[in-house]
Design an enzyme around this catalytic site. Structure first.
Site, PDB file in Angstrom:
ATOM      1  N   HIS A 134      81.463  57.956   9.253  1.00 16.21           N
ATOM      2  CA  HIS A 134      82.328  58.746   9.957  1.00 16.21           C
ATOM      3  C   HIS A 134      82.532  60.043   8.982  1.00 16.21           C
ATOM      4  O   HIS A 134      82.695  60.975   9.703  1.00 16.21           O
ATOM      5  CB  HIS A 134      83.698  57.785  10.070  1.00 16.21           C
ATOM      6  CG  HIS A 134      83.416  56.693  10.991  1.00 16.21           C
ATOM      7  ND1 HIS A 134      82.987  56.697  12.225  1.00 16.21           N
ATOM      8  CD2 HIS A 134      83.649  55.307  10.228  1.00 16.21           C
ATOM      9  CE1 HIS A 134      82.885  55.156  12.387  1.00 16.21           C
ATOM     10  NE2 HIS A 134      83.169  54.562  11.398  1.00 16.21           N
TER      11      HIS A 134
ATOM     12  N   GLU B 273      82.538  53.695   5.266  1.00 19.56           N
ATOM     13  CA  GLU B 273      83.579  54.811   6.005  1.00 19.56           C
ATOM     14  C   GLU B 273      82.992  56.088   5.830  1.00 19.56           C
ATOM     15  O   GLU B 273      83.192  57.133   6.778  1.00 19.56           O
ATOM     16  CB  GLU B 273      85.171  54.420   5.970  1.00 19.56           C
ATOM     17  CG  GLU B 273      85.453  53.374   6.316  1.00 19.56           C
ATOM     18  CD  GLU B 273      85.654  52.927   7.760  1.00 19.56           C
ATOM     19  OE1 GLU B 273      85.868  53.989   8.468  1.00 19.56           O
ATOM     20  OE2 GLU B 273      85.133  52.094   8.175  1.00 19.56           O
TER      21      GLU B 273
ATOM     22  N   HIS C  23      91.859  51.723   8.838  1.00 18.88           N
ATOM     23  CA  HIS C  23      90.477  51.247   8.793  1.00 18.88           C
ATOM     24  C   HIS C  23      89.686  52.518   8.520  1.00 18.88           C
ATOM     25  O   HIS C  23      88.709  52.581   7.870  1.00 18.88           O
ATOM     26  CB  HIS C  23      90.427  50.904  10.150  1.00 18.88           C
ATOM     27  CG  HIS C  23      88.774  50.355  10.496  1.00 18.88           C
ATOM     28  ND1 HIS C  23      88.493  49.418  11.172  1.00 18.88           N
ATOM     29  CD2 HIS C  23      87.842  50.564   9.646  1.00 18.88           C
ATOM     30  CE1 HIS C  23      87.298  49.140  11.292  1.00 18.88           C
ATOM     31  NE2 HIS C  23      86.716  49.628  10.336  1.00 18.88           N
TER      32      HIS C  23
END
Ligand SMILES: *[C@@H]1O[C@H](CO)[C@@H](O)[C@H](O)[C@H]1NC(C)=O
Ligand SMILES: *[C@@H]1O[C@H](CO)[C@@H](O)[C@H](O)[C@H]1NC(C)=O
Ligand SMILES: *[C@@H]1O[C@H](CO)[C@@H](O)[C@H](O)[C@H]1NC(C)=O
Length: 250
Positions: free
Chosen positions: A118, A114, A65
């Site tokens: 992040h 992502e 993920h």
């Protein structure tokens, strides 16, 4: 004080009361600090169930993920995702980091998301300070930790029978030497049992080595944590379902 100031003061008090859990505190101060990385792997069948998406033949192995710094997100909005930079990684990305819900071959939305949410924060450490390093390191960690094989070797396979959260966690803790965090979908109406969806393994910020997700004496963060999807939460002690992928008929 005007209404805005009052709201600010209230937020401030709330933040003091909640301590490190308070996201508003970080927003007010604008600091993007973090302490550890979380390698988040999800079980594709559960991802599909979570959004009630009729995925076609989701992978029957754990997929990535993301690799998430704790406590912060979106650290640099002007550092845009660039697929060119990870061209060499694409075959592995497509296999191990697929967008389970939108499996069209050339789609990179999930990776962009992502990276921006992040990766731009992870980039504070040298080992992760480019897109190539961030995605490359994530893939390397995924392969090193080899969760799918570890589970197979433990005899834990997707099943119509239930597993126990305690047994499952203990088994993984013995293998990795650190305590993982498990996330489940709560039972749907008419069902009795939660469904395993995600496994988090935590890593040190400095050298990306395994560490416990919580520090000694620290209470595990309740509820959803940062940036989780729709319905996942920390698994409750007791039984859970680790569902086999549904096969679609061709
Ligand atoms: C944000 O990213 C841009 C593009 O990579 C870079 O030039 C800039 O220095 C970064 N800003 C910070 C605060 O790291
Ligand atoms: C995907 O990208 C490759 C290389 O850029 C291209 O050759 C191929 O036609 C694309 N496939 C689809 C379905 O767009
Ligand atoms: C990790 O957690 C386990 C179980 O709570 C504990 O026994 C162990 O000492 C912890 N390790 C570190 C390095 O804190």
């Amino acid at each position: 004080m005007g209404p805005v100031a009052v709201r600010g003061a209230l937020l401030g008090c709330l933040c003091l009361a909640l301590g490190y859990l308070c996201a508003a505190d970080k927003l007010l101060s604008g600091i993007h600090e973090w302490k550890k990385l979380i390698l988040v792997q999800h079980w594709p069948e559960t991802v599909c169930e979570e959004v009630q998406n009729d995925c076609r033949d989701p992978p029957n192995y754990w997929t990535i993920h993301g690799l998430w710094p704790d406590k912060t997100e979106e650290c640099n909005r002007s550092w845009h995702f660039n697929l060119e930079e990870i061209k060499d990684l694409l075959p592995e990305m497509k296999t191990y980091w697929p967008d389970v819900l939108h499996p069209s071959p050339n789609r990179s939305q999930f990776w962009k998301h992502e990276w921006e949410k992040h990766g731009t924060c992870a980039a504070q450490v040298e080992a992760l300070d480019s897109q190539k390093k961030y995605f490359g390191k994530s893939l390397a960690l995924y392969q090193k930790l080899d969760l799918s094989s570890v589970l197979l070797k433990l005899g834990i396979t997707p099943s119509i029978n239930y597993y126990q959260v305690g047994d499952f966690k203990d088994a993984l803790t013995r293998v990795y030497g650190v305590v993982p965090k498990l996330q489940c979908l709560p039972p749907r109406e008419g069902e009795a049992v939660q469904t395993l969806g995600q496994i988090e393994l935590c890593l040190t910020k400095e050298d990306q080595q395994l560490r416990n997700c919580t520090d000694p004496g620290e209470r595990p963060a309740p509820g959803q944590g940062l940036g989780l999807g729709l319905g996942l939460r920390v698994c409750e002690d007791g039984p859970f379902f680790y569902p086999p992928p549904k096969k679609t008929k061709h």
